[in-house]
Design an enzyme around this catalytic site. Structure first.
Site, PDB file in Angstrom:
ATOM      1  N   HIS A  30       3.370   6.876  -6.825  1.00 26.77           N
ATOM      2  CA  HIS A  30       2.619   8.071  -7.242  1.00 26.77           C
ATOM      3  C   HIS A  30       3.550   9.293  -7.195  1.00 26.77           C
ATOM      4  O   HIS A  30       3.520  10.143  -8.081  1.00 26.77           O
ATOM      5  CB  HIS A  30       1.425   8.239  -6.291  1.00 26.77           C
ATOM      6  CG  HIS A  30       0.325   9.114  -6.803  1.00 26.77           C
ATOM      7  ND1 HIS A  30      -0.774   9.427  -6.044  1.00 26.77           N
ATOM      8  CD2 HIS A  30       0.150   9.752  -7.976  1.00 26.77           C
ATOM      9  CE1 HIS A  30      -1.580  10.220  -6.746  1.00 26.77           C
ATOM     10  NE2 HIS A  30      -1.039  10.433  -7.913  1.00 26.77           N
ATOM     11  N   HIS A  44       0.825  -1.212   0.000  1.00 27.93           N
ATOM     12  CA  HIS A  44       0.000   0.000   0.000  1.00 27.93           C
ATOM     13  C   HIS A  44       0.858   1.261   0.000  1.00 27.93           C
ATOM     14  O   HIS A  44       0.714   2.134  -0.851  1.00 27.93           O
ATOM     15  CB  HIS A  44      -0.935  -0.010   1.219  1.00 27.93           C
ATOM     16  CG  HIS A  44      -1.742   1.247   1.363  1.00 27.93           C
ATOM     17  ND1 HIS A  44      -3.055   1.325   0.951  1.00 27.93           N
ATOM     18  CD2 HIS A  44      -1.423   2.480   1.854  1.00 27.93           C
ATOM     19  CE1 HIS A  44      -3.504   2.553   1.178  1.00 27.93           C
ATOM     20  NE2 HIS A  44      -2.537   3.267   1.728  1.00 27.93           N
ATOM     21  N   GLU A  45       1.746   1.352   0.964  1.00 29.37           N
ATOM     22  CA  GLU A  45       2.567   2.561   1.078  1.00 29.37           C
ATOM     23  C   GLU A  45       3.460   2.737  -0.141  1.00 29.37           C
ATOM     24  O   GLU A  45       3.731   3.862  -0.567  1.00 29.37           O
ATOM     25  CB  GLU A  45       3.401   2.540   2.367  1.00 29.37           C
ATOM     26  CG  GLU A  45       2.568   2.595   3.647  1.00 29.37           C
ATOM     27  CD  GLU A  45       1.562   3.749   3.696  1.00 29.37           C
ATOM     28  OE1 GLU A  45       1.852   4.816   3.119  1.00 29.37           O
ATOM     29  OE2 GLU A  45       0.486   3.577   4.310  1.00 29.37           O
ATOM     30  N   HIS A 104       1.752   4.661  -2.836  1.00 28.88           N
ATOM     31  CA  HIS A 104       1.892   6.118  -2.685  1.00 28.88           C
ATOM     32  C   HIS A 104       3.275   6.558  -3.190  1.00 28.88           C
ATOM     33  O   HIS A 104       3.416   7.599  -3.825  1.00 28.88           O
ATOM     34  CB  HIS A 104       1.791   6.518  -1.209  1.00 28.88           C
ATOM     35  CG  HIS A 104       0.415   6.430  -0.613  1.00 28.88           C
ATOM     36  ND1 HIS A 104      -0.666   7.089  -1.135  1.00 28.88           N
ATOM     37  CD2 HIS A 104      -0.047   5.782   0.488  1.00 28.88           C
ATOM     38  CE1 HIS A 104      -1.739   6.855  -0.371  1.00 28.88           C
ATOM     39  NE2 HIS A 104      -1.388   6.049   0.618  1.00 28.88           N
TER      40      HIS A 104
HETATM   41 ZN   LIG Z   1      -2.565   5.266   2.192  1.00 30.04          ZN
END
Ligand SMILES: [Zn+2]
Length: 674
Positions: free
Chosen positions: A471, A464-465, A468
């Protein structure tokens, strides 16, 4: 004395901050000079006798405040990831001054007049799409910050913002202090029955670190539900642990939350909105309070029904222990029993297949290579912000350097709970900057010489991290204001949630999930059983999350002047009104330690996780589907969405990828809500 390292741009690779040279005493002078410098830059813009142009106003604003930015990103990271009493004091002092500084810019009438004029003439300026977007975003930000208000209202606004900034800092420090004070101290090892030997050793080590040799200390972390609740066999210990967690900062932060909600409601009214929530969502992809209400209302009844079905399953198992009614402190424990008996999934048995280094290299990095062609080279020569921090250089498929990724994976006393990503250097072609991003996690440190074995949830957090991080790393825009993860809050969790899909994609899983000693793959069928067990837990997880989202919503849909006498009572009434008071499922956060909304940037925004998950579930079906290869899908997702940052409308980027508006059906199916 050597020069303050913040005063000049870093000369290290990718302008990585020179952490080896940074001392706490550098912060305050750098903040002060940074603010002064930026105000001088703004004064130069407004003193320009030439009429406003994109270059002399908008671009000049983009170039301003570089020193302040350099010190702020490093300081914010330190105060969250490796704080000290000195840094905490500094944070409390500087937060209101930074709020005042932001107001000084947003409420600068001469500056706003220039932006207003450019905005009014925008159709005739022949702007490229990104510059037009920047102009619109900046203009909106000024208006939303109160640029159009009269002098008296602006003065009141400044007062509210300064008080809120100080309150947020106080709220955070109250949580962190009370979390330490309420850690559960146990005198005998018998009370820890059910915990793994590693966890027992860690609790003993905690005791020693606190100067209480011979005791076992369970520290409190993040969510209401503490991980040990799944395995502690002594019911009374579970009860004490959960009570300690649920009571965090109740005395100090209850009144503070009431005050903050009232200030936000007042500010919203000043700015022309009915409530803080209305003000916030007006600039999000959701748009209106009604849109968020509708999604939450759609989800609550089936989620509660699911949770009740799960409770009935748990009750069957618990009856054998003579437990008549499942209490909140029983839920995780009997869930674990059901997982083991009904699904033959033993969480502890999975860990040996999830060794951190392998998950990272052969899972997270491997998946990024599959989808986007990027590669990673560790740079031990570059110094991170803590001895635990590791630095990788990230290369594009053609070998070009893209940026740096810093990973700081372990829990420590000086780090706040949870996991998060942020940027140290924001990508911008205008400023010639390539991105430097980091992930902070809270994985328990194993005993010396032992491998780091992750839980299923920790593996998911890692993916998940890193979503980011990608991104931020793939950002490919001109202006820093619209770069990377600076997208609407109810959109920003979308790319990170999409990245979680790699965790269970067969080609990725087979590559990383291997026994840390024997190298054997995860036993066949275990993943399928794990997935089935996961869907069993969806009732709990959805209710726990929705309860927190609704609490946030309840606090921030209060109109100005509505008196709240007691935070706990308000909380109970809000959950009951929403049909969400399931006694055995506390909200993921209770008000008094809900840092996301009272000490972070998520006020009236906690709904964003499930809002983003609509897009996520929809995209996972798209990715690699329709005969499109994974690499081809990755290229489209990167080019049309990740690289764009906020340089175009977020939902336009979604449509450019998937080819239509988002649909909720995949989310409902995934969460078992159909
Ligand atoms: Zn998050």
């Amino acid at each position: 004395m050597t020069e303050n390292p913040f005063f000049r741009p870093s000369t290290l690779a990718y302008e990585l901050p020179p952490f080896a040279e940074i001392r706490p005493e550098h912060y305050l002078p750098a903040f002060e000079r940074g603010m002064t410098e930026q105000l001088a830059e703004i004064a130069a813009i407004t003193a320009d006798p030439q009429p406003p142009t994109i270059e002399n106003t908008l671009v000049a604003l983009e170039r301003s405040g570089r020193l302040l930015h350099r010190v702020r990103v490093v300081f914010e990271n330190q105060s969250a990831a490796c704080t000290t009493p000195e840094v905490d004091r500094l944070d409390a002092g500087i937060s209101p001054r930074l709020a005042a500084h932001r107001d000084a810019i947003h409420l600068d009438a001469a500056l706003f007049a220039r932006i207003e004029e450019l905005h009014a003439r925008r159709a005739g300026l022949d702007l490229d799409p990104e510059t037009l977007r920047l102009l619109e975003r900046r203009h909106t930000a000024f208006v939303r910050a109160g640029a159009r208000l009269g002098a008296d209202e602006q003065a009141r606004l400044r007062g509210i913002n300064a008080e809120l900034a100080a309150a947020a800092s106080e709220f955070r420090q109250n949580v962190s202090a009370d979390e330490k004070a309420r850690a559960l101290v146990l005198d005998s090892v018998e009370e820890l029955a059910g915990l793994s030997p590693d966890a027992v050793a860690a609790a003993a080590e905690n005791g020693r670190a606190l100067g209480r040799d011979g005791t076992y200390v369970l520290s409190l972390k993040n969510f209401s539900n503490q991980t040990e609740l799944a395995s502690l066999t002594d019911r009374s210990v579970r009860e004490r642990l959960l009570a300690a967690s649920l009571g965090r900062a109740a005395a100090a932060n209850g009144p503070l939350a009431i005050r903050m909600a009232a200030l936000r409601a007042e500010r919203a009214r000043l700015l022309g909105h009915d409530t803080h929530a209305a003000q916030v969502v007006a600039d999000e992809t959701a748009g209106t309070v009604g849109a968020v209400d509708a999604l939450l209302a759609r989800l609550v009844p089936p989620a509660v029904a699911n949770a009740r079905r799960e409770a009935a399953e748990l009750a069957k198992v618990a009856a054998a222990d003579g437990v008549e009614e499942i209490a909140a402190h029983d839920w995780a424990y009997y869930s674990e029993q059901v997982r083991q008996t009904s699904y033959q999934v033993d969480a502890a048995a999975l860990r040996p297949y999830f060794e951190l280094e392998r998950v990272l290299r052969d899972g997270v990095f491997f998946a990024a290579n599959l989808a986007y062609g990027v590669t990673f080279t560790e740079r031990p020569d570059l110094v991170g912000y803590h001895p635990d921090t590791r630095v990788w250089e990230v290369f594009d498929a053609d070998g070009t350097g893209l940026g740096l990724f810093l990973g700081d994976f372990h829990a420590r006393a000086s780090k706040r709970g949870g996991a998060w990503m942020d940027e140290l250097v924001t990508q911008s072609h205008l400023l010639g900057q390539r991105p430097v991003v980091y992930n902070n996690l809270n994985i328990a440190r194993p005993a010396a010489g032992e491998p780091v074995l992750l839980s299923w949830d920790e593996v998911r957090t890692l993916f998940h991290e890193f979503g980011h991080a990608l991104h931020g790393l793939f950002s490919d825009v001109r202006y820093p204001y619209v770069a990377g993860t600076d997208v609407p809050r109810d959109f920003v969790e979308f790319p990170s949630q999409v990245n979680e899909m790699w965790m269970v994609r067969p080609e990725v899983l087979a590559n990383y999930a291997k026994h840390h000693v024997t190298g054997e793959p995860l036993p066949a069928g275990l993943v399928g059983r794990m997935a089935a067990a996961e869907s069993f837990g969806q009732g709990f997880r959805t209710v726990e999350y929705l309860a927190a989202a609704l609490l946030d919503w309840a606090w921030h849909t209060l109109p100005e002047g509505r008196e709240v006498a007691d935070a706990q009572e308000f909380e109970a009434a809000a959950l009951a009104a929403a049909g969400l008071s399931v006694a055995a499922i506390p909200p993921r956060y209770r008000t008094t330690y809900f840092g996301h909304i009272f000490a972070g940037g998520y006020s009236a925004g906690y709904y964003a996780y499930i809002w983003s998950e609509v897009l996520d579930a929809d995209t996972v079906e798209w990715f690699g589907g329709n005969g499109r290869g994974v690499r081809e899908s990755g290229e489209v997702f990167r080019r049309e969405l990740l690289a764009r940052g906020n340089s175009r409308d977020a939902l336009d980027s979604f449509r450019a990828v998937v080819g239509r508006d988002p649909e909720t059906a995949p989310l409902l199916a995934r969460r078992g809500l159909v």
